[in-house]
Design an enzyme around this catalytic site. Structure first.
Site, PDB file in Angstrom:
ATOM      1  N   HIS A   1      -2.494  -6.310  -0.444  1.00 28.55           N
ATOM      2  CA  HIS A   1      -2.821  -6.515   0.968  1.00 28.55           C
ATOM      3  C   HIS A   1      -1.670  -6.076   1.880  1.00 28.55           C
ATOM      4  O   HIS A   1      -1.654  -6.412   3.058  1.00 28.55           O
ATOM      5  CB  HIS A   1      -3.223  -7.975   1.253  1.00 28.55           C
ATOM      6  N   THR A   2      -0.723  -5.357   1.324  1.00 28.12           N
ATOM      7  CA  THR A   2       0.374  -4.839   2.139  1.00 28.12           C
ATOM      8  C   THR A   2       0.005  -3.496   2.779  1.00 28.12           C
ATOM      9  O   THR A   2       0.619  -3.104   3.764  1.00 28.12           O
ATOM     10  CB  THR A   2       1.648  -4.643   1.292  1.00 28.12           C
ATOM     11  N   ASP A   3      -1.010  -2.830   2.222  1.00 27.95           N
ATOM     12  CA  ASP A   3      -1.292  -1.458   2.711  1.00 27.95           C
ATOM     13  C   ASP A   3      -1.721  -1.449   4.180  1.00 27.95           C
ATOM     14  O   ASP A   3      -1.193  -0.680   4.975  1.00 27.95           O
ATOM     15  CB  ASP A   3      -2.270  -0.697   1.799  1.00 27.95           C
TER      16      ASP A   3
ATOM     17  N   GLU B   1     -14.684   5.686   3.045  1.00 22.89           N
ATOM     18  CA  GLU B   1     -14.809   4.261   2.688  1.00 22.89           C
ATOM     19  C   GLU B   1     -14.924   3.400   3.952  1.00 22.89           C
ATOM     20  O   GLU B   1     -15.720   2.473   4.014  1.00 22.89           O
ATOM     21  CB  GLU B   1     -13.588   3.855   1.848  1.00 22.89           C
TER      22      GLU B   1
ATOM     23  N   ASP C   1      -5.804   2.949  -2.619  1.00 19.37           N
ATOM     24  CA  ASP C   1      -6.628   3.406  -3.741  1.00 19.37           C
ATOM     25  C   ASP C   1      -6.654   4.927  -3.845  1.00 19.37           C
ATOM     26  O   ASP C   1      -6.479   5.500  -4.925  1.00 19.37           O
ATOM     27  CB  ASP C   1      -8.068   2.897  -3.587  1.00 19.37           C
TER      28      ASP C   1
END
Ligand code: ADP
Ligand code: MG
Length: 386
Positions: A38-40, A164, A176
C-alpha cells in the site's frame, strides 16, 4: 496447473481455435511483492519480483475491426467485439483487461485494428499474485511490437495501470505492472513510485539455500475493494492533514507530531505507510549487504504492521504467517492488497515439505478452506516467447 508457459502450446491452442497460426506469442509474469504494501499509491517504495508464473497471449492481426478473444480458463467461449464502438464504460468480464489495454493505446493515438487473441495463464486468479497485470502487460507488450508503437517499458507500465484504473475500475498503483515489465531473472525491482525510477536488486535465494513459499489462502473477501478504497482515503486524509503531497513525504521522525494531529485510526494507517517505506529501504540495504537470509525480521515486522496498524490481514493470512514462523521460517508476511489472497514465507529450502504440511494441518484444524501452497522464484519480465 503447470507453472512454466509453453509458447508452442499457446500457439497450437490459438491455431485450433482460430484456424491459422498467430503472428507471435508474448508473455508477462505475475508477481510477489517482497515488501512495501500500500506504499505505491502513497508515492513511496516497493520491492516486488516477477514470478515463474505468467500470462501468455498468442495474437494475429486481422484485416477488419473485429477483436475475437478466448481464454483457456473458464468456459473458453469466443468473445467477439467490434472495435469501432469500443467504450471503456461498457467493458465487463475478463476481456476488460486485454480490451482495456487496446482502448488506452487508442487514447494515446496508437490505433490497434482487428485481432484474434488466445490467452493462457498460469498465474492463479485473485490470489494476490497479479494475474490481472500479467494479462495487461502481455497484451501491451504484444501490441507495442505489432503496431510498432515504440513505447518504453515505463510507458507500458502506465498503459496497464490506466487499463486497470479507467476500464476495469480498480484504483491500483504502478506496482504490479512495474514488476511484470521491469523484472529480470534472479532480481527484485526496487521502485520509487513517485519518480518511477527503478533499480534491480539481486535476490539470490538459491545461493542462500532459501526459497519463497506462496500460501494462497483462497480467501477473497467481499469487502476487499471497499477496504482498499477506504485505506486509500485514510492515506489521502492523513497527507492532507499533515500538509504533504503524499505520505511518502512523512518520515519516522515526524510520527510523534503526527499522532497529535490525526485521529487514532488515521494515525495508525499513516504509521503503517511511514514504517513500511522505511522497511523497503532497509530491505534493499540488507539484501545488498548480507543477502536474503538477513531480511526475515523486516518481512515479519511488515506483516505485524499490516495486521495491527493498517488492518488488512485476515485470520487465514495470520495463521499462514504464524505457522510458517513457528516452523522456523526466516520471515513471513501477507502480500498484495490484503483481506485475503496470499502470504509469503521465506524458508530454508530443505524445510519446504515440513512448512507446507504444517500450514495445511493448521488450516484444517481451524476449519479453513485448504490453501494452495507452492514455491516461486524470481523470473524475467514481459517478453516475446514465440
Ligand atoms: P489478481 O490480479 O490478484 O489475480 P484481480 O481481481 O486483479 O486479481 O484479477 C483477477 C481477474 O483477472 C479475474 O477476475 C479475471 O477477470 C482476470 N483473469 C485472471 N486470470 C485469467 C485467465 N487465465 N483468463 C481470463 N481472465 C483471467
Ligand atoms: Mg490484480
Amino acid at each position: 496447473m503447470s507453472a512454466s508457459i509453453d509458447a508452442a502450446f499457446v500457439a497450437a491452442s490459438f491455431e485450433e481455435t482460430f484456424g491459422s497460426k498467430p503472428d507471435g506469442v508474448w508473455s508477462a509474469p505475475g508477481r510477489v511483492n517482497l515488501i512495501g504494501e500500500h506504499t505505491d499509491y502513497n508515492e513511496g517504495f516497493v520491492l516486488p519480483f516477477a514470478i515463474d508464473r505468467a500470462a501468455a497471449v498468442a495474437i494475429r492481426l486481422r484485416e477488419d475491426n473485429t477483436a475475437r478473444l478466448v481464454s483457456s480458463y473458464g468456459d473458453q467461449e469466443i468473445v467477439s467485439v467490434d472495435l469501432t464502438s469500443l467504450s471503456h464504460q461498457s467493458m465487463s468480464g475478463w476481456t476488460a483487461y486485454p480490451l482495456g489495454v487496446v482502448w488506452v493505446m487508442g487514447q494515446m493515438g496508437i490505433t490497434v485494428g482487428g485481432f484474434d487473441l488466445y490467452l493462457h495463464s498460469t498465474v492463479p486468479s485473485g490470489a494476490g499474485l497479479s494475474s490481472s497485470a500479467a494479462i495487461e502487460c502481455a497484451v501491451a507488450t504484444a501490441f507495442n511490437e505489432l503496431e510498432s508503437a515504440g513505447l518504453s517499458l515505463n510507458e507500458l507500465v502506465l498503459v496497464g495501470q490506466r487499463a486497470e484504473n479507467e476500464v476495469v475500475g480498480a484504483p491500483t498503483g504502478i506496482l504490479d505492472q512495474s514488476a511484470s515489465l521491469l523484472s529480470t531473472d534472479g532480481n527484485a525491482v526496487f521502485l520509487d513510485c513517485r519518480t518511477q525510477e527503478s533499480k534491480l536488486v539481486p535476490l539470490d535465494l538459491d545461493a542462500a539455500e532459501l526459497l519463497i513459499l506462496v500460501v494462497d489462502t483462497k480467501v477473497t473477501h467481499a469487502h476487499a475493494t471497499g477496504g482498499y478504497a477506504a485505506r486509500r482515503a485514510s492515506c489521502e486524509l492523513g497527507a492532507q492533514v499533515l500538509g504533504v503531497q503524499a505520505l511518502r513525504d512523512v518520515t519516522a521522525a515526524d510520527l510523534p507530531e503526527a499522532s497529535g494531529l490525526l485521529d487514532e485510526e488515521t494515525y495508525r494507517r499513516v504509521r503503517h505507510i511511514v514504517t513500511e517505506n522505511q522497511r523497503v529501504l532497509d530491505t534493499v540495504e540488507v539484501l545488498d549487504d548480507a543477502g536474503p537470509a538477513a531480511i526475515g525480521a523486516l518481512l515479519t515486522a511488515s506483516h505485524a504492521s499490516m495486521r495491527d496498524d493498517f488492518e488488512i490481514s485476515c485470520p487465514e493470512l495470520d495463521l499462514a504467517v504464524d505457522t510458517a514462523l513457528a516452523q522456523g521460517a526466516v520471515g513471513a508476511r501477507m502480500t498484495g492488497g490484503g483481506f485475503g489472497g496470499s502470504a509469503i514465507a521465506l524458508i530454508q529450502s530443505a524445510d519446504e515439505a515440513a512448512v507446507s504440511e504444517a500450514i495445511v494441518e493448521a488450516f484444517a484444524a481451524a476449519g479453513f478452506t485448504a490453501p494452495d501452497i507452492f514455491a516461486v522464484s524470481p523470473a524475467p519480465g514481459a517478453r516475446r516467447i514465440g
